[in-house]
Design an enzyme around this catalytic site. Structure first.
Site, PDB file in Angstrom:
ATOM      1  N   ASN A  19     -26.440 -11.301  46.560  1.00 46.93           N
ATOM      2  CA  ASN A  19     -25.818 -12.292  45.678  1.00 46.93           C
ATOM      3  C   ASN A  19     -24.688 -11.592  44.928  1.00 46.93           C
ATOM      4  O   ASN A  19     -24.929 -10.843  43.987  1.00 46.93           O
ATOM      5  CB  ASN A  19     -26.857 -12.857  44.708  1.00 46.93           C
ATOM      6  N   ARG A  21     -25.648 -15.034  49.648  1.00 47.59           N
ATOM      7  CA  ARG A  21     -25.545 -16.258  48.855  1.00 47.59           C
ATOM      8  C   ARG A  21     -24.068 -16.560  48.632  1.00 47.59           C
ATOM      9  O   ARG A  21     -23.298 -15.702  48.211  1.00 47.59           O
ATOM     10  CB  ARG A  21     -26.258 -16.090  47.522  1.00 47.59           C
ATOM     11  N   HIS A  76     -27.056 -24.464  42.670  1.00 47.41           N
ATOM     12  CA  HIS A  76     -28.457 -24.012  42.600  1.00 47.41           C
ATOM     13  C   HIS A  76     -29.302 -24.587  43.734  1.00 47.41           C
ATOM     14  O   HIS A  76     -30.533 -24.676  43.614  1.00 47.41           O
ATOM     15  CB  HIS A  76     -29.100 -24.420  41.256  1.00 47.41           C
ATOM     16  N   ARG A 106     -21.502 -23.781  28.836  1.00 48.01           N
ATOM     17  CA  ARG A 106     -20.798 -24.913  29.447  1.00 48.01           C
ATOM     18  C   ARG A 106     -21.176 -26.212  28.748  1.00 48.01           C
ATOM     19  O   ARG A 106     -22.319 -26.415  28.366  1.00 48.01           O
ATOM     20  CB  ARG A 106     -21.143 -25.026  30.931  1.00 48.01           C
ATOM     21  N   GLU A 166     -34.884 -17.481  45.028  1.00 45.16           N
ATOM     22  CA  GLU A 166     -33.758 -17.769  45.912  1.00 45.16           C
ATOM     23  C   GLU A 166     -33.612 -16.700  46.993  1.00 45.16           C
ATOM     24  O   GLU A 166     -33.204 -16.989  48.117  1.00 45.16           O
ATOM     25  CB  GLU A 166     -32.475 -17.885  45.093  1.00 45.16           C
TER      26      GLU A 166
END
Length: 394
Positions: free
Chosen positions: A8, A89, A178, A239, A382
């Site tokens: 990742n 990823r 995600h 955010r 993940e």
């Protein structure tokens, strides 16, 4: 036994796990942080041991070199040829990639071209893919896209109410994010409940510094809170989540901003829980401040919970019901208080948390025995999903 990497790469980071496959045994894991900055940090964990190196790591190429040097130095591999698979990823797959994909030069070029959709991620991911293909020419490499799980969204949910040609000409639509996490925890929830995922309606809540909610109907994503970019949806660490877009020109005028990039930077990096609380983007710090009587910190917590509740309610409507709600990621997995506050506020539909079962950070069913809706806490994985896709696409 094959050895498979799950990689990742971010703009200034590189996270990794090395698996023995198909056993899914973790041989080593770690990260390189602060790439391109002073005092970069390389961390490697294996066999209950931890190795850490602090030095200036100027770029991703050097980060990969250090990773391979330490794998051999610590005898995790005797030779790099032992690494037979690498799953990368990738943040944005756009309209092109509807599933994980075996990597060739054309795929790398397409990942680079999709950089407009994820400028902080796709370019770095493409760079690391090229580096690893050079270092590991024997390895089978697969790109696993954050967006691909959401390719099953119907047009009624992925389109914006804009002129239709903006979609056909410029691919403006909801992509989500995600996806690998939502896919993993929804499948794992079905296993824990002893049912087929195809028979369940599940709402997965990936709550971390970045957060998204997904409606999973019959094992497929049918709606998700993040949009064209990861800026949309619920309130996040820095955010804003959903806002009235007319606020942008209003604030640009009031703040005398000359560039839309400045405004987007505020929405991405100075808003959310940080902007409301004035304390931190880290929920733990905000919870501490709220406990000490900081009213803005408490407001930030209440707003976060409120936004998650609204999306859960919306997705119950989208799927015409729900069988299970799953909490995952940094906040979802580790904050019993957040889980309780969210569920207590929407208990009308029959989802009741067991206060004792909820006191966990581990995988567990945390609803009461008589709850009409199963509520689960599932640490996301993940990386294992990425490794599994490498195996699947061999």
């Amino acid at each position: 036994m094959s050895k498979t990497f799950a990689i990742n790469a971010g703009s200034s980071s590189l996270k990794f796990q090395l698996y023995a496959m198909p056993e899914e045994e973790i041989l080593a894991k770690g990260a390189v942080e602060r790439i391109g900055l002073n005092d970069s940090i390389f961390t490697l964990k294996f066999n209950g041991e931890k190795f850490e190196l602090v030095e200036d790591i100027p770029n991703h190429k050097r980060a990969v070199e250090i990773l391979f040097e330490q794998l051999e130095a610590n005898h995790i591999v005797n030779d790099l040829s032992e690494i037979t698979g690498v799953g990368h990823r990738v943040a944005a797959g756009g309209e092109i990639f509807k599933d994980s994909t075996v990597i060739n030069e054309e795929v790398i070029e397409q990942i680079e071209a999709l950089g407009d959709f994820a400028p902080l991620h796709n370019p770095a991911e493409a760079e690391v893919i090229r580096i690893m293909k050079e270092k590991l020419p024997q390895a089978h490499m697969v790109a696993v896209f954050d967006t691909s799980f959401h390719k099953t969204l119907p047009p009624v949910n992925f389109l914006y109410s804009l002129p239709y040609e903006y979609y056909t000409d410029f691919s403006v639509r909801k992509y989500g994010a995600h996806g690998t996490s939502h896919r993993y925890v929804s499948r794992r929830a079905a296993e824990m409940l002893g049912k087929n995922v195809e028979d369940l309606k599940i709402i997965t809540c990936h709550l971390g510094n970045g957060a998204s909610i997904t409606a999973v109907d019959g094992g497929k994503s049918v709606d998700t809170s993040m949009g064209f970019t990861p800026l949309a949806g619920v309130q996040m660490g820095t955010r804003s989540g959903d806002i009235d877009v007319s606020i942008l020109p209003f604030l640009m005028d009031k703040l005398n901003l000359k560039s839309i990039d400045e405004m987007i930077n505020i929405l991405n990096k100075k808003s959310g829980t940080l902007g409301i609380s004035g304390v931190s983007s880290d929920m733990r710090n905000v919870e501490e401040a709220a406990a000490e009587g900081n009213e803005r910190a408490q407001l930030a917590l209440d707003m976060f919970n409120n936004r998650v509740q609204k999306y859960i309610g919306e997705y119950i409507a989208v799927m015409n019901g729900v069988d299970a709600i799953v909490f995952t990621a940094g906040i979802g997995e580790n904050s019993p208080e957040t889980r309780a506050a969210i569920m207590d506020g929407i208990s009308w539909f029959g989802g009741t948390i067991d206060s004792e079962k909820n006191q966990t950070r581990d995988e567990a069913i945390i609803s009461t025995d008589d709850s009409k809706i199963a509520i689960l806490n599932i640490p996301t994985d993940e990386e294992v999903e990425i490794a599994r896709d490498v195996e699947r696409l061999k």
